[in-house]
Design a protein around this motif. Sequence first.
Motif, PDB file in Angstrom:
ATOM      1  N   ASP A 270       0.815  -1.215   0.000  1.00 19.16           N
ATOM      2  CA  ASP A 270       0.000   0.000   0.000  1.00 19.16           C
ATOM      3  C   ASP A 270       0.849   1.265   0.000  1.00 19.16           C
ATOM      4  OD1 ASP A 270       0.956  -0.395   2.545  1.00 19.16           O
ATOM      5  OD2 ASP A 270      -0.945  -0.020   3.570  1.00 19.16           O
ATOM      6  N   TRP A 271       2.175   1.119   0.220  1.00 18.96           N
ATOM      7  CA  TRP A 271       3.069   2.281   0.159  1.00 18.96           C
ATOM      8  C   TRP A 271       3.200   2.826  -1.268  1.00 18.96           C
ATOM      9  CZ3 TRP A 271       4.736  -2.559   1.990  1.00 18.96           C
ATOM     10  CH2 TRP A 271       5.408  -3.362   1.064  1.00 18.96           C
ATOM     11  N   LEU A 272       2.661   2.108  -2.251  1.00 20.62           N
ATOM     12  CA  LEU A 272       2.701   2.585  -3.637  1.00 20.62           C
ATOM     13  C   LEU A 272       1.652   3.649  -3.911  1.00 20.62           C
ATOM     14  CD1 LEU A 272       3.180  -0.817  -5.513  1.00 20.62           C
ATOM     15  CD2 LEU A 272       4.927   0.881  -4.945  1.00 20.62           C
ATOM     16  N   GLY A 273       0.815   3.938  -2.928  1.00 25.75           N
ATOM     17  CA  GLY A 273      -0.180   5.001  -3.081  1.00 25.75           C
ATOM     18  C   GLY A 273      -1.251   4.655  -4.092  1.00 25.75           C
ATOM     19  N   SER A 274      -1.489   5.555  -5.052  1.00 26.80           N
ATOM     20  CA  SER A 274      -2.576   5.380  -6.011  1.00 26.80           C
ATOM     21  C   SER A 274      -2.364   4.182  -6.924  1.00 26.80           C
ATOM     22  CB  SER A 274      -2.744   6.640  -6.861  1.00 26.80           C
ATOM     23  OG  SER A 274      -1.567   6.896  -7.608  1.00 26.80           O
ATOM     24  N   LEU A 275      -1.115   3.744  -7.074  1.00 29.19           N
ATOM     25  CA  LEU A 275      -0.867   2.565  -7.901  1.00 29.19           C
ATOM     26  C   LEU A 275      -1.340   1.293  -7.222  1.00 29.19           C
ATOM     27  CD1 LEU A 275       2.682   3.248  -9.370  1.00 29.19           C
ATOM     28  CD2 LEU A 275       0.455   3.654 -10.406  1.00 29.19           C
ATOM     29  N   TYR A 276      -1.621   1.387  -5.927  1.00 29.09           N
ATOM     30  CA  TYR A 276      -2.115   0.220  -5.195  1.00 29.09           C
ATOM     31  C   TYR A 276      -3.545   0.413  -4.711  1.00 29.09           C
ATOM     32  CZ  TYR A 276      -2.613  -3.392  -1.627  1.00 29.09           C
ATOM     33  OH  TYR A 276      -3.057  -4.457  -0.885  1.00 29.09           O
ATOM     34  N   ASN A 277      -3.858   1.611  -4.258  1.00 22.52           N
ATOM     35  CA  ASN A 277      -5.117   1.839  -3.560  1.00 22.52           C
ATOM     36  C   ASN A 277      -6.252   2.315  -4.445  1.00 22.52           C
ATOM     37  OD1 ASN A 277      -4.245   1.182  -0.883  1.00 22.52           O
ATOM     38  ND2 ASN A 277      -3.026   3.061  -0.930  1.00 22.52           N
ATOM     39  N   SER A 278      -6.198   2.031  -5.747  1.00 18.72           N
ATOM     40  CA  SER A 278      -7.301   2.389  -6.623  1.00 18.72           C
ATOM     41  C   SER A 278      -8.557   1.673  -6.166  1.00 18.72           C
ATOM     42  CB  SER A 278      -6.976   2.014  -8.070  1.00 18.72           C
ATOM     43  OG  SER A 278      -5.821   2.710  -8.498  1.00 18.72           O
ATOM     44  N   GLU A 279      -9.699   2.318  -6.339  1.00 21.10           N
ATOM     45  CA  GLU A 279     -10.938   1.784  -5.787  1.00 21.10           C
ATOM     46  C   GLU A 279     -11.611   0.760  -6.687  1.00 21.10           C
ATOM     47  OE1 GLU A 279     -13.381   5.092  -4.902  1.00 21.10           O
ATOM     48  OE2 GLU A 279     -12.129   5.819  -3.253  1.00 21.10           O
ATOM     49  N   SER A 280     -11.130   0.594  -7.889  1.00 24.03           N
ATOM     50  CA  SER A 280     -11.758  -0.371  -8.785  1.00 24.03           C
ATOM     51  C   SER A 280     -10.725  -0.935  -9.743  1.00 24.03           C
ATOM     52  CB  SER A 280     -12.876   0.286  -9.598  1.00 24.03           C
ATOM     53  OG  SER A 280     -12.327   1.209 -10.519  1.00 24.03           O
ATOM     54  N   ILE A 281     -11.083  -2.039 -10.370  1.00 22.70           N
ATOM     55  CA  ILE A 281     -10.193  -2.645 -11.353  1.00 22.70           C
ATOM     56  C   ILE A 281      -9.988  -1.706 -12.531  1.00 22.70           C
ATOM     57  CG2 ILE A 281      -9.965  -4.565 -12.978  1.00 22.70           C
ATOM     58  CD1 ILE A 281     -11.437  -6.299 -10.998  1.00 22.70           C
ATOM     59  N   SER A 298       1.472  -5.508 -12.726  1.00 16.50           N
ATOM     60  CA  SER A 298       2.314  -4.994 -11.652  1.00 16.50           C
ATOM     61  C   SER A 298       1.657  -3.866 -10.873  1.00 16.50           C
ATOM     62  CB  SER A 298       3.655  -4.515 -12.232  1.00 16.50           C
ATOM     63  OG  SER A 298       4.379  -5.608 -12.738  1.00 16.50           O
ATOM     64  N   CYS A 299       0.391  -3.619 -11.093  1.00 15.97           N
ATOM     65  CA  CYS A 299      -0.319  -2.578 -10.356  1.00 15.97           C
ATOM     66  C   CYS A 299      -1.501  -3.181  -9.622  1.00 15.97           C
ATOM     67  CB  CYS A 299      -0.816  -1.499 -11.311  1.00 15.97           C
ATOM     68  SG  CYS A 299       0.508  -0.557 -12.069  1.00 15.97           S
ATOM     69  N   CYS A 300      -1.843  -2.571  -8.500  1.00 15.30           N
ATOM     70  CA  CYS A 300      -3.004  -3.022  -7.728  1.00 15.30           C
ATOM     71  C   CYS A 300      -2.906  -4.499  -7.396  1.00 15.30           C
ATOM     72  CB  CYS A 300      -4.293  -2.744  -8.488  1.00 15.30           C
ATOM     73  SG  CYS A 300      -4.545  -1.020  -8.898  1.00 15.30           S
ATOM     74  N   ARG A 301      -1.704  -4.950  -7.070  1.00 10.69           N
ATOM     75  CA  ARG A 301      -1.483  -6.372  -6.821  1.00 10.69           C
ATOM     76  C   ARG A 301      -0.860  -6.619  -5.458  1.00 10.69           C
ATOM     77  NH1 ARG A 301      -2.518 -10.594 -10.959  1.00 10.69           N
ATOM     78  NH2 ARG A 301      -3.520  -9.379 -12.574  1.00 10.69           N
ATOM     79  N   ASN A 302      -1.256  -7.723  -4.847  1.00  9.57           N
ATOM     80  CA  ASN A 302      -0.564  -8.239  -3.676  1.00  9.57           C
ATOM     81  C   ASN A 302       0.446  -9.289  -4.121  1.00  9.57           C
ATOM     82  OD1 ASN A 302      -2.078  -6.665  -1.903  1.00  9.57           O
ATOM     83  ND2 ASN A 302      -3.622  -8.263  -1.595  1.00  9.57           N
ATOM     84  N   ILE A 303       1.442  -9.525  -3.275  1.00 11.39           N
ATOM     85  CA  ILE A 303       2.492 -10.494  -3.573  1.00 11.39           C
ATOM     86  C   ILE A 303       2.445 -11.611  -2.532  1.00 11.39           C
ATOM     87  CG2 ILE A 303       4.965 -10.816  -4.003  1.00 11.39           C
ATOM     88  CD1 ILE A 303       5.142  -7.709  -4.107  1.00 11.39           C
ATOM     89  N   TYR A 304       2.652 -12.831  -2.982  1.00  3.19           N
ATOM     90  CA  TYR A 304       2.737 -13.984  -2.083  1.00  3.19           C
ATOM     91  C   TYR A 304       4.069 -14.690  -2.286  1.00  3.19           C
ATOM     92  CZ  TYR A 304      -2.269 -13.887  -0.909  1.00  3.19           C
ATOM     93  OH  TYR A 304      -3.512 -13.540  -0.449  1.00  3.19           O
TER      94      TYR A 304
END
Length: 400
Positions: A270-281, A298-304
């Motif tokens: 979530d430290w990526l700001g708007s590149l992560y916290n967008s409200e929709s796909i 590589s955007c709006c993604r979690n990593i495992y």
Amino acid sequence: MELRTSLGKAALAKVMGRLIESLEGVLLYRSNGAWFIKVLDSNFIEKFYRLPVQPLDSRGKPIPAGSYVSLVNRVRSAFLDAGGYAEFFSNCSYGKMVFDRQAFTVVSTVVPCSLELVNKCDEDVISTAAQAQLQPGFLNSGLFTQLVYVLPDGMLFTCNWVGLAELPGTQSWFTPDSQGIFSKGTVMQELLHNFGLYHGWKDGVEYMDDSTSMGFGDSCPSAPELRLLGWATPLAQLNSSSLPVGVYMTYTLTATYVKSSGVMIWIQPDWLGSLYNSESIISCKAAAQTCLSSTFISCCRNIYLALRGRAAGDQDLLQDYNGKVSMHEVIQDMDNNGTLGVIDDPKVSITGVLRPSASVALFNYKVHILTGALSNSGTSITIKICRFTESPAECEDVPS
């Protein structure tokens, strides 16, 4: 509907039973080149059904005339014998998905041919026709939660799939061969569609994650799939609150086949700001235009991160993943909300593997990952993770 195609191979509930559809009888050959199966009905009257081609056994070999053809015992054995599907599901789910061996039922039915069945491979017509042949009230016993249908031989090229399932739902359909009902990867994929899982992805291509049965693999679900199913839990959940800038955090991961708790690292950047916290796909796709890689993946993604090993449910894991840390990405909004098979495909995608003693900088996520050597007979590995602002050079070990 979700299917496993013939190109490569084809939530939690107690799976109480299975209903299987097949023909059963003596295989006959006529001089005109036609193949028939002779069936003795409940009134001991012989009936003959013409087959489109000579049927094949589970190894792909032609079954000779005069053979008694029955899928019932073979299907039951595939599920319930030692090393069968019941054991496979139990191992992968850590005992959370269990087949009731007493209630498990395999029934042979004779389904009348129709245009929708033979030429169109209409799965709803198939299931309705099969159920119509059962004794009244058979499915009202409360014993069955899932229904599985095995098609007659010769339907593969008509249907153009080896496995098909409702997503989510209670029904699935299979071809009677080594790519369909006799493939544990295909069976797991279709049954887990019923419980809300989508296909595995790689490089933007559906099915191509061969580290999981949800792609083209014959092994247990991947780490994000295990978490979405509720079968396994993370060792650490990292975000801006739990992963400080410039400091390596150290963790010891245990292979997923060993236990269910603490077997993955779940990173929410979530430290990526708007590149992560967008409200929709849709806004995620727009944000992707400013990503360093300029790709949606590589955007709006979690990593495992998860260590995989070839044992238990993962005994058929490909060598590419054995003793290595698998990295997956998942669309963050569905992943964070735990949405399973409701809104859309979260596109669980494998992005690579980390060997022991490796170093990788994920600049799109501003994360640096270091792996140590395997330990505890190859069942554990040490991982260091650091969040940086500009470069991994900012990262330092925490003084002991």
